[in-house]
Write a protein that holds these residues in place. Structure first.
Motif, PDB file in Angstrom:
ATOM      1  N   ASP A   1     -16.649  -7.551  35.986  1.00 51.64           N
ATOM      2  CA  ASP A   1     -16.753  -6.212  36.547  1.00 51.64           C
ATOM      3  C   ASP A   1     -17.873  -6.185  37.591  1.00 51.64           C
ATOM      4  O   ASP A   1     -19.051  -6.271  37.269  1.00 51.64           O
ATOM      5  CB  ASP A   1     -17.072  -5.231  35.403  1.00 51.64           C
ATOM      6  N   SER A   2     -17.484  -6.061  38.827  1.00 47.47           N
ATOM      7  CA  SER A   2     -18.502  -6.121  39.888  1.00 47.47           C
ATOM      8  C   SER A   2     -19.423  -4.903  39.817  1.00 47.47           C
ATOM      9  O   SER A   2     -20.563  -4.952  40.252  1.00 47.47           O
ATOM     10  CB  SER A   2     -17.834  -6.212  41.260  1.00 47.47           C
ATOM     11  N   LYS A   3     -18.910  -3.790  39.286  1.00 48.50           N
ATOM     12  CA  LYS A   3     -19.715  -2.568  39.198  1.00 48.50           C
ATOM     13  C   LYS A   3     -21.008  -2.804  38.420  1.00 48.50           C
ATOM     14  O   LYS A   3     -22.075  -2.359  38.821  1.00 48.50           O
ATOM     15  CB  LYS A   3     -18.911  -1.462  38.474  1.00 48.50           C
TER      16      LYS A   3
ATOM     17  N   TYR B   1     -22.688  -5.543  37.943  1.00 49.16           N
ATOM     18  CA  TYR B   1     -23.673  -6.286  38.739  1.00 49.16           C
ATOM     19  C   TYR B   1     -24.247  -5.426  39.853  1.00 49.16           C
ATOM     20  O   TYR B   1     -25.446  -5.407  40.106  1.00 49.16           O
ATOM     21  CB  TYR B   1     -23.022  -7.542  39.340  1.00 49.16           C
ATOM     22  N   GLU B   2     -23.367  -4.685  40.495  1.00 43.92           N
ATOM     23  CA  GLU B   2     -23.797  -3.858  41.621  1.00 43.92           C
ATOM     24  C   GLU B   2     -24.907  -2.901  41.209  1.00 43.92           C
ATOM     25  O   GLU B   2     -25.923  -2.756  41.873  1.00 43.92           O
ATOM     26  CB  GLU B   2     -22.598  -3.074  42.166  1.00 43.92           C
TER      27      GLU B   2
ATOM     28  N   TYR C   1     -27.748 -14.665  38.564  1.00 45.42           N
ATOM     29  CA  TYR C   1     -26.313 -14.557  38.835  1.00 45.42           C
ATOM     30  C   TYR C   1     -25.780 -15.720  39.661  1.00 45.42           C
ATOM     31  O   TYR C   1     -24.715 -16.262  39.379  1.00 45.42           O
ATOM     32  CB  TYR C   1     -26.002 -13.257  39.589  1.00 45.42           C
TER      33      TYR C   1
ATOM     34  N   LYS D   1     -14.402 -13.794  44.996  1.00 45.61           N
ATOM     35  CA  LYS D   1     -14.521 -12.458  45.567  1.00 45.61           C
ATOM     36  C   LYS D   1     -15.772 -11.776  45.014  1.00 45.61           C
ATOM     37  O   LYS D   1     -16.573 -11.199  45.748  1.00 45.61           O
ATOM     38  CB  LYS D   1     -13.274 -11.635  45.224  1.00 45.61           C
ATOM     39  N   LEU D   2     -15.929 -11.947  43.688  1.00 42.12           N
ATOM     40  CA  LEU D   2     -17.102 -11.379  43.038  1.00 42.12           C
ATOM     41  C   LEU D   2     -18.384 -11.952  43.638  1.00 42.12           C
ATOM     42  O   LEU D   2     -19.326 -11.234  43.955  1.00 42.12           O
ATOM     43  CB  LEU D   2     -17.040 -11.680  41.530  1.00 42.12           C
ATOM     44  N   LYS D   3     -18.364 -13.263  43.841  1.00 38.54           N
ATOM     45  CA  LYS D   3     -19.533 -13.971  44.381  1.00 38.54           C
ATOM     46  C   LYS D   3     -19.866 -13.403  45.766  1.00 38.54           C
ATOM     47  O   LYS D   3     -21.024 -13.064  46.055  1.00 38.54           O
ATOM     48  CB  LYS D   3     -19.191 -15.457  44.483  1.00 38.54           C
TER      49      LYS D   3
ATOM     50  N   SER E   1     -19.125 -10.497  47.056  1.00 40.53           N
ATOM     51  CA  SER E   1     -19.644  -9.129  47.053  1.00 40.53           C
ATOM     52  C   SER E   1     -21.052  -9.094  46.492  1.00 40.53           C
ATOM     53  O   SER E   1     -21.877  -8.296  46.927  1.00 40.53           O
ATOM     54  CB  SER E   1     -18.703  -8.187  46.285  1.00 40.53           C
ATOM     55  N   MET E   2     -21.366 -10.029  45.551  1.00 42.22           N
ATOM     56  CA  MET E   2     -22.742 -10.040  45.034  1.00 42.22           C
ATOM     57  C   MET E   2     -23.755 -10.431  46.111  1.00 42.22           C
ATOM     58  O   MET E   2     -24.828  -9.855  46.197  1.00 42.22           O
ATOM     59  CB  MET E   2     -22.836 -10.967  43.827  1.00 42.22           C
TER      60      MET E   2
ATOM     61  N   TYR F   1     -24.335  -7.311  47.984  1.00 44.87           N
ATOM     62  CA  TYR F   1     -25.221  -6.339  47.307  1.00 44.87           C
ATOM     63  C   TYR F   1     -26.685  -6.768  47.420  1.00 44.87           C
ATOM     64  O   TYR F   1     -27.564  -5.958  47.697  1.00 44.87           O
ATOM     65  CB  TYR F   1     -24.883  -6.222  45.799  1.00 44.87           C
TER      66      TYR F   1
END
Lengths: 340, 621
Positions: free
Chosen positions: A2-4, A6-7, A26, A57-59, A61-62, A65
């Motif tokens: 869940d990217s949320k 981490y965000e 992370y 994709k998660l990586k 976006s992290m 952020y």
């Protein structure tokens, strides 16, 4: 995944330090993302592709952020007063010797008009320093109060070993190297004379110009001197030739350049200029290459002619920058060296 | 040499309306340089630089001749005055006067004895003029000899006839260990290279061309004199004068070959003034030993050569007029070859056509010659010379940007400096006439000088990092030394600081294969010297390109305990046995614990951490 989650954590980081800890947690080598990636082994083959894409994709976006939060934190006003007038970080600043700058500048000036810089010995036989320059035995310049001699047996034909008292020993060597004109030489080197006082050092530097070709004239010498004076001393600098005498040139001249302090008038608001006294400063000796010197270099003076000059580097530095305490040049005093 | 004359004195030989300022300006442009004018009473003093080839202009008459030609060119009408000096006549009842020069040591000797000499003060004009040009006025006898010397440009000499006693002057070479006492009371040891006059009894009464002797000098009681003028061999005079350290005005004339035709004229003028100002009378026959009277000298020139060397056309009538005004007589003009007879006062100075061209060009005016840069041509610069300067500049700038200060030292060092650096003085070239023990030997190593720089600068700056790029001189038997460029570096910091500088330089020049030369420690100084040619030879402008690849790089850290067997170099050498190792970095050093970071990757596939670890495990010292 869940990217949320981490965000939120990243956005709540309160300092750059905290943020970088999260980054390691992370995205570090043993971070959560890498763990997710390495657990791909346990995923069924048909899902592997989708799984991999999700993690990547998660990586991405992290990273985004973290980057955004970093910018926010950096721009956040600190409570501590930020003094913009403080000096920046200190970077090392060394120095070159003032003579090095002059050598480089002079080399470039002459390169533009097709002169090549050469290198010839500083320790030479009397032949190179004198005979080849039309200065036979008994000439006053060969006295041991004018020239430094080396304590070794003399050569059977070339004479005693000397420290070159001028750069003109390059003339004969360059004529022989080239074999046949054209010659366009600039020879910059250390020179030595047994003279040590407030205005002389036993070692100094000269730059020697030599131009030999068909129909080289006094007009060409004047053209070259005017060109050099304007380039080195500044636009509008004028030169003049006065009659003089040197063994290796005929005719021989002394060159003066117009004083840049008083504009060549010799006067500063009706007082005598302290730098030049007369509007002119003496640059050095020059002339048309003596036929004996050409012959000695294997060049027929009936077919070719040339000009030559030899000026002191320290002298032109002194004239341009007013650095007149010549003894400091070679004392190695860091307080002198680090200024340039 | 410089000579001083006064304006009024000049006007005795030159008719001109030119002001002193005009004379200074125009003479300096086309003839001898007038360095300054000083007002003195109602007269002006000129201080004039005379070049060694133009000793004829070191005189009032010589300057008058030059000024006359030059001022007319600038439109200031001037004329030489026709001053006639009568030739003295012999008298019958003569005092004996015998002079010999059997070995022909002089070109010419003229002499006469005079009686009835009255010693007194000189007239005001002589006194004023001599004092104005810096010659002390003593009495009429001495003043006349100086006055004639400056007026004619020929040293003259007067001796006491009665103190010589024999009436004889024998010119000969001195014998080994012979001594003489000059008129200033100083004793000199002589040898066969010196020329003297002997009174026939073996007693030396004159050091020819240099200085008179105490035993023959005139005194206030002198009644009879010998006037004595010789045209000397300049080489002999120069040698003796330098050796004995006697630089009289006479010697500075005589070591430049004064015209021997002038020798006779100067005697005539001397006699005239002795008669006029000292009431003296000729008392002997005139002696004139002239071994080989001067023959006329001719120099020819092709008309076209004038233009070929000057760069513009000067009409033939103009160039011949310039030469004839200067005293050169046109003898023939055939097939464009002009032949001139050289005036005797120029006969040592004018030998080849280029000498004549100089005369034409300078009087025509160098300022009237245009300024035209010659055409550019391509001349190939030898690669080794090109490299030398390109690399010097590159290295100098790099070291400067690293924060080092460039120093240039004398190429010569002292014996003590060599010994301090554990070098053998005998392996170095030595100056035979050094000015100072501080600069006696040519250095074979730059660190000799840099060591001194660090010491001399202690206390002036906390951190010192110096470099020098210069030649060292390595002696070769029977040949010129090898002159080899070196890069010397010295600091007062620490071993790894200076090592880092060398490594940074290698990186800058893309050098992989060169070892860091030995770093010499001592007294808080760290120094090293790199061979300049080796730097050039092993450097690359652009390093070898390594293609980029998309595969992962695995970074692994490992710590080693350093020992004589486990050095960084050993670890590094072993580590690079792996084909996967791309880079190796030092992370930390703590005590003897060295932590290194290893970068593993492959250019054709993604390696796993296990593969990398396997490689790292092989690195076991």
């Amino acid at each position: 995944m869940d990217s949320k989650k981490y965000e939120e954590k990243i956005k709540n980081a309160r300092s750059l330090l905290e943020l970088s800890e999260l980054e390691i947690k992370y995205l570090g080598r043993n971070g959560e993302i890498n763990k997710l990636l390495s657990s791909i082994k346990g995923i069924p083959n048909e899902e592997k592709k989708e799984y991999g894409q999700k993690v990547n994709k998660l990586k991405t976006s992290m990273y985004q952020y973290i980057e955004d939060r970093k910018k926010e934190l950096q721009n956040k006003k600190s409570d501590v007063f930020f003094d913009k007038t403080l000096p920046g970080k200190t970077y090392p600043k060394g120095s070159l010797h003032i003579v090095s700058y002059a050598i480089e500048e002079i080399t470039k000036i002459f390169e533009k008009i097709s002169f090549i810089r050469v290198s010839y010995p500083e320790v030479d036989w009397e032949y190179g320093a004198f005979e080849s320059l039309n200065m036979p035995a008994g000439h006053p310049a060969r006295d041991d109060v004018e020239t430094s001699y080396i304590d070794v047996p003399a050569h059977s034909t070339l004479g005693k070993m000397v420290l070159t008292p001028h750069t003109s020993n390059g003339q004969n060597r360059e004529m022989k190297r080239v074999g046949k004109p054209p010659i366009r030489m600039i020879n910059i080197s250390k020179c030595y004379r047994p003279n040590w006082d407030a205005t002389h050092t036993p070692m100094f530097h000269q730059f020697e110009g030599l131009c030999v070709d068909k129909d080289i004239t006094i007009a060409n010498l004047k053209g070259t001197l005017d060109y050099f004076a304007e380039k080195y001393f500044g636009e509008g600098t004028k030169t003049r030739l006065r009659p003089h005498h040197f063994q290796f040139t005929e005719p021989s001249f002394e060159v003066d350049i117009s004083c840049n302090v008083c504009g060549g008038t010799g006067l500063i608001s009706s007082h005598r200029c302290r730098v030049c006294k007369s509007g002119w400063l003496e640059l050095g000796g020059t002339g048309m290459v003596h036929p004996n010197v050409l012959r000695e270099g294997g060049i027929d003076p009936e077919k070719y002619s040339g000009w030559a000059f030899g000026f002191g580097i320290e002298r032109v530095i002194m004239m341009k920058y007013g650095l007149d305490d010549i003894r400091n040049y070679y004392s190695g005093d860091i307080r002198f060296l680090e200024q340039f | 040499m410089n000579i001083k004359i006064t304006h009024n004195w000049l006007l005795e030989y030159l008719d001109t309306k030119a002001t002193p300022a005009e004379i200074q300006k125009y003479l300096s442009l086309c003839g001898p340089s007038v360095e300054s004018i000083t007002k003195s009473g109602d007269d002006y003093i000129y201080d004039i630089e005379v070049t060694s080839n133009r000793i004829d202009t070191a005189s009032v008459i010589g300057i008058a001749r030059e000024a006359c030609v030059i001022l007319n060119r600038f439109g200031i009408k001037s004329k030489l005055k026709n001053v006639i000096i009568p030739k003295p006549t012999d008298i019958k009842e003569s005092l004996p006067l015998k002079i010999t020069d059997d070995e022909k040591l002089c070109f010419r000797v003229v002499s006469v004895a005079m009686d009835n000499v009255v010693t007194k003060n000189s007239p005001k004009y002589i006194k004023d003029r001599l004092e104005a040009i810096g010659i002390r006025s003593l009495n009429n006898i001495i003043d006349i000899t100086n006055y004639v010397m400056i007026e004619y440009g020929h040293p003259t000499h007067v001796m006491d006839y009665d103190r010589i006693k024999t009436g004889k002057l024998i010119i000969r070479r001195a014998k080994k260990d012979e001594t003489s006492v000059t008129l200033d009371g100083k004793k000199h040891n002589l040898n066969e290279q010196d020329v003297i006059a002997d009174d026939g009894t073996g007693r030396i009464v004159d050091l020819l061309g240099i200085m008179g002797c105490e035993n023959s000098v005139v005194t206030p009681d002198t009644k009879r004199v010998i006037l004595f003028i010789e045209s000397n061999n300049p080489h002999i005079i120069r040698h003796t004068s330098m050796k004995l350290g006697i630089r009289t005005v006479a010697a500075t004339y005589d070591d430049k070959q004064v015209d021997s035709e002038l020798t006779g004229v100067a005697l005539n003028r001397l006699v005239q003034l002795f008669e006029e100002l000292a009431e003296a009378k000729i008392a002997s026959k005139l002696v004139d030993i002239y071994h080989e009277p001067k023959k006329p000298k001719f120099v020819s020139i092709k008309e076209s050569d004038i233009e070929r060397l000057i760069g513009i056309k000067i009409p033939k009538n103009e160039s011949t007029e310039i030469l004839s005004n200067l005293g050169f007589k046109l003898i023939s003009d055939k097939n464009n070859i002009l032949t001139f007879q050289v005036p005797s006062y120029r006969s040592h100075d004018i030998n080849i056509k280029e000498d004549l061209i100089e005369e034409v060009a300078r009087v025509y005016g160098y300022h009237n010659i245009p300024s035209v840069l010659q055409a550019a041509v391509y001349v190939k610069q030898p690669k080794d010379m090109d490299d030398l300067f390109v690399f010097q500049n590159k290295i100098k700038l790099f070291l400067k940007h690293l924060g080092l200060n460039e120093v240039i030292n004398y190429s010569m060092v002292s014996k003590d400096q060599l010994i301090d650096s554990k070098l053998e003085p005998k392996d170095h070239l030595r100056l035979s006439n050094t000015l100072s023990k501080d600069i006696e030997y040519l250095r074979s190593n730059l660190m000799v000088s840099l060591l001194k720089n660090i010491k001399d600068n202690s206390g002036k700056k906390e951190i010192l990092r110096l470099f020098e790029i210069s030649k060292v001189y390595l002696p070769k038997k029977g040949d010129l030394p090898n002159e080899v460029y070196k890069v010397g570096i010295a600091t007062n910091t620490n071993y790894f600081d200076i090592k880092g500088i060398v490594e940074a330089l290698y990186k800058e020049l893309n050098i992989n294969q060169l070892k860091v030369p030995e770093i010499i420690k001592g007294d808080g100084t760290f120094m090293t010297e790199i061979d300049f040619q080796a730097l050039i030879d092993s450097s690359k402008l652009v390093p070898k390109y390594i293609p980029l690849h998309p595969y992962a790089v695995i970074k692994l850290d490992k710590t080693f305990a350093l020992s004589p067997h486990t050095t960084y170099a050993v670890v590094r050498q072993k580590a690079f046995l792996s084909k996967l190792l791309q880079k190796l970095e030092v992370v930390t050093i703590f005590g003897n614990k060295l932590t290194l970071r290893f970068y593993y990757s492959s250019s054709d596939h993604n390696i796993t951490e296990e593969e990398a670890k396997k490689e790292l495990n092989k690195v076991r010292p």
